[in-house]
Design a protein around this motif. Structure first.
Motif, PDB file in Angstrom:
ATOM      1  N   SER A 191      35.157 -67.758  76.626  1.00 38.27           N
ATOM      2  CA  SER A 191      35.121 -68.422  75.322  1.00 38.27           C
ATOM      3  C   SER A 191      35.044 -67.425  74.177  1.00 38.27           C
ATOM      4  O   SER A 191      34.511 -66.314  74.314  1.00 38.27           O
ATOM      5  N   GLU A 193      33.945 -67.745  70.038  1.00 41.63           N
ATOM      6  CA  GLU A 193      33.314 -68.664  69.091  1.00 41.63           C
ATOM      7  C   GLU A 193      33.105 -67.977  67.745  1.00 41.63           C
ATOM      8  O   GLU A 193      32.627 -66.843  67.685  1.00 41.63           O
ATOM      9  N   VAL A 210      33.962 -73.179  65.323  1.00 40.33           N
ATOM     10  CA  VAL A 210      34.891 -73.593  66.371  1.00 40.33           C
ATOM     11  C   VAL A 210      34.785 -72.627  67.538  1.00 40.33           C
ATOM     12  O   VAL A 210      34.516 -71.432  67.362  1.00 40.33           O
ATOM     13  N   ASN A 211      34.995 -73.160  68.735  1.00 38.74           N
ATOM     14  CA  ASN A 211      34.935 -72.391  69.966  1.00 38.74           C
ATOM     15  C   ASN A 211      36.187 -72.710  70.787  1.00 38.74           C
ATOM     16  O   ASN A 211      36.435 -73.872  71.118  1.00 38.74           O
ATOM     17  N   TYR A 212      36.985 -71.665  71.066  1.00 38.23           N
ATOM     18  CA  TYR A 212      38.150 -71.836  71.931  1.00 38.23           C
ATOM     19  C   TYR A 212      37.792 -71.271  73.304  1.00 38.23           C
ATOM     20  O   TYR A 212      37.378 -70.117  73.410  1.00 38.23           O
ATOM     21  N   ASN A 214      38.344 -71.433  77.900  1.00 45.27           N
ATOM     22  CA  ASN A 214      39.079 -71.803  79.106  1.00 45.27           C
ATOM     23  C   ASN A 214      38.087 -72.078  80.222  1.00 45.27           C
ATOM     24  O   ASN A 214      37.146 -71.298  80.435  1.00 45.27           O
ATOM     25  N   ASN A 235      42.399 -75.358  79.098  1.00 42.98           N
ATOM     26  CA  ASN A 235      41.972 -74.796  77.819  1.00 42.98           C
ATOM     27  C   ASN A 235      41.373 -75.904  76.958  1.00 42.98           C
ATOM     28  O   ASN A 235      41.872 -77.035  76.947  1.00 42.98           O
ATOM     29  N   LYS A 236      40.324 -75.565  76.216  1.00 42.20           N
ATOM     30  CA  LYS A 236      39.634 -76.562  75.400  1.00 42.20           C
ATOM     31  C   LYS A 236      39.312 -75.988  74.024  1.00 42.20           C
ATOM     32  O   LYS A 236      39.219 -74.764  73.835  1.00 42.20           O
ATOM     33  N   LEU A 237      39.099 -76.902  73.091  1.00 39.08           N
ATOM     34  CA  LEU A 237      38.692 -76.551  71.736  1.00 39.08           C
ATOM     35  C   LEU A 237      37.415 -77.323  71.416  1.00 39.08           C
ATOM     36  O   LEU A 237      37.359 -78.539  71.607  1.00 39.08           O
ATOM     37  N   TYR A 239      34.464 -78.111  68.539  1.00 38.94           N
ATOM     38  CA  TYR A 239      33.971 -78.056  67.159  1.00 38.94           C
ATOM     39  C   TYR A 239      32.459 -78.248  67.178  1.00 38.94           C
ATOM     40  O   TYR A 239      31.955 -79.181  67.820  1.00 38.94           O
ATOM     41  N   THR A 270      43.134 -79.732  76.345  1.00 42.76           N
ATOM     42  CA  THR A 270      44.579 -79.632  76.153  1.00 42.76           C
ATOM     43  C   THR A 270      45.355 -80.300  77.291  1.00 42.76           C
ATOM     44  O   THR A 270      46.569 -80.418  77.219  1.00 42.76           O
TER      45      THR A 270
END
Length: 426
Positions: A191, A193, A210-212, A214, A235-237, A239, A270
């Protein structure tokens, strides 16, 4: 002129005279001086202080500044002094600081009676460049190896605005609880962030970011289900919004006051392997001084998430998170109620060293994935773990508290075990 009328005008004149005199004699801060600091920059203390040179001398503002300064990682203790300047009604204010050593190792170790063993070690600098910027990283061994890097600068742009960045590559063995039994998965979370930090005032602050990341699940062994994938990579996003109210006051190892931390997250996937979900929880913390050597501390956590019937529910029952002695992620749920309460008593306190004893009770319950609120009252979901512990503290090193706790479960199918760590449990 009547006597009553004369009396009225006389009183009015006195009030006007007092008002004018008070304004004329308004106390003024000529200069704010910082002393006792070695690594912490005096300019940084002045930046975050409410009292400024040229401002009106205000005892409430002085007290608030000292409470704020004592919360800083670089400060062990602080106090203020006020001295008359050369001119009438003008004063110099001195903030005296006793600094902490701020390059600190971190460690968490935990075991249970089934011989489970895991640890996390790291090192952090809590006063980078003398600006109370936190920077460091960790290494974790929990069957698999993991690591992370963290940067936090709450006063980077001003006394109210800051920034935080976090990176982690976390790999663990995660139990997944199915109707047919329990399966073990190798879980990896990578991740990135980024958070914006803003302080409204002394007691209230917010984080927004925000945190991107996997998530990679790989089946290892155990039960399986027809609707549960053996392997998937998504993959996730995320907030994130955090709101904190903090009215704590510190006196070395003693803490008093109330603190509330609300954390809300919205996670978008995703792919359709895992659904999008909302999650939120609030930690309510209360500390109270008892006599000269006692400190009662309590934490209540209330949390809910989207109630999907999924084996990958977000709230975990875990040694290092909520119930001391319970083990490593022994259950999951979509709702949580946990109360940790403990009495801390100082056994020995001399110069820089403190030895503190600890008696605690950790208890909590979880809502099953896809279940209802009645699950909180189900005896299978309820866990109570009383225990005892010790704290070894260095009063001049930030967060230099080595803790050891032993929790013993008294509810159904309970375990027991030691939990080691740096810093108070909460």
């Amino acid at each position: 002129m009547k006597t009553s009328t004369i009396g009225f005008y006389f009183c009015l004149y006195c009030l006007l005279f007092i008002s004018v005199t008070s304004v004329a004699q308004e106390l003024k801060v000529v200069d704010l001086k910082v002393q006792g600091n070695k690594k912490t920059k005096a300019s940084f203390i002045k930046k975050i202080a409410k009292v400024k040179a040229g401002a009106t001398l205000d005892s409430i503002a002085l007290e608030e500044d000292i409470k704020r300064i004592k919360r800083l990682p670089s400060v062990a203790h602080a106090y203020y002094q006020v001295f008359k300047a050369q001119n009438e009604g003008e004063y110099n204010v001195f903030y005296t600081i006793e600094e902490n050593f701020t390059i600190i190792p971190s460690a968490n170790v935990y075991t249970t009676n089934d011989d489970e063993f895991a640890f996390r070690i790291g090192v952090y600098e809590f006063n980078l460049f003398g600006q109370n910027i936190t920077f460091g990283g960790f290494y974790q061994d929990d069957i698999y190896s993991s690591f992370g890097v963290n940067l936090r600068a709450p006063f980077l742009f001003s006394s109210k605005i800051g920034l935080a960045f976090n990176y982690q590559n976390l790999t663990t063995q995660e139990p997944v609880f199915l109707d047919t039994g329990t399966a073990d998965y190798r879980y990896n979370n990578t991740s990135y962030e980024l958070l914006g930090l803003y302080q409204f005032n002394f007691q209230n602050r917010v984080e927004l970011g925000v945190n991107y990341f996997n998530e990679d699940y790989s089946y290892k062994n155990g039960a399986t289900g027809p609707d549960v994938p053996l392997d998937f990579d998504v993959n996730k996003l995320l907030y994130k919004l955090i709101y904190e109210y903090n009215d704590l006051d510190y006196d070395f190892q003693y803490v008093s006051g109330f603190r509330s931390i609300a954390n809300f997250q919205y996670v978008i996937s995703t792919e359709n392997v895992l659904p999008d979900f909302l999650i939120g929880w609030n930690d309510f913390l209360y500390y109270h001084r008892i006599g000269k050597k006692g400190n009662w501390a309590s934490r209540l956590r209330l949390g809910l998430a989207t109630n999907d019937d999924s084996p990958f529910a977000p709230f975990a029952v875990d040694n290092n998170l909520n119930i001391r002695g319970v083990g490593n992620t022994i259950d999951r749920g979509t709702g949580v109620i946990v109360l940790n309460t403990e009495y801390r008593h100082t056994i020995y306190d001399k110069d820089w060293f403190v030895l503190q004893s600890n008696v605690f009770v950790d208890g909590g319950s979880w809502r099953n994935p896809g279940g209802d609120f009645g699950d909180f009252g189900d005896s299978q979901n309820f866990r109570i773990y009383p225990g005892v512990g010790l704290r070894f503290m260095h009063k001049r090193i930030f967060n230099a508290i080595f803790r050891i706790d032993y929790g013993y479960g008294i509810t159904d199918d309970a375990t027991n075990g030691f939990v080691f760590g740096i810093g108070q449990y909460f």
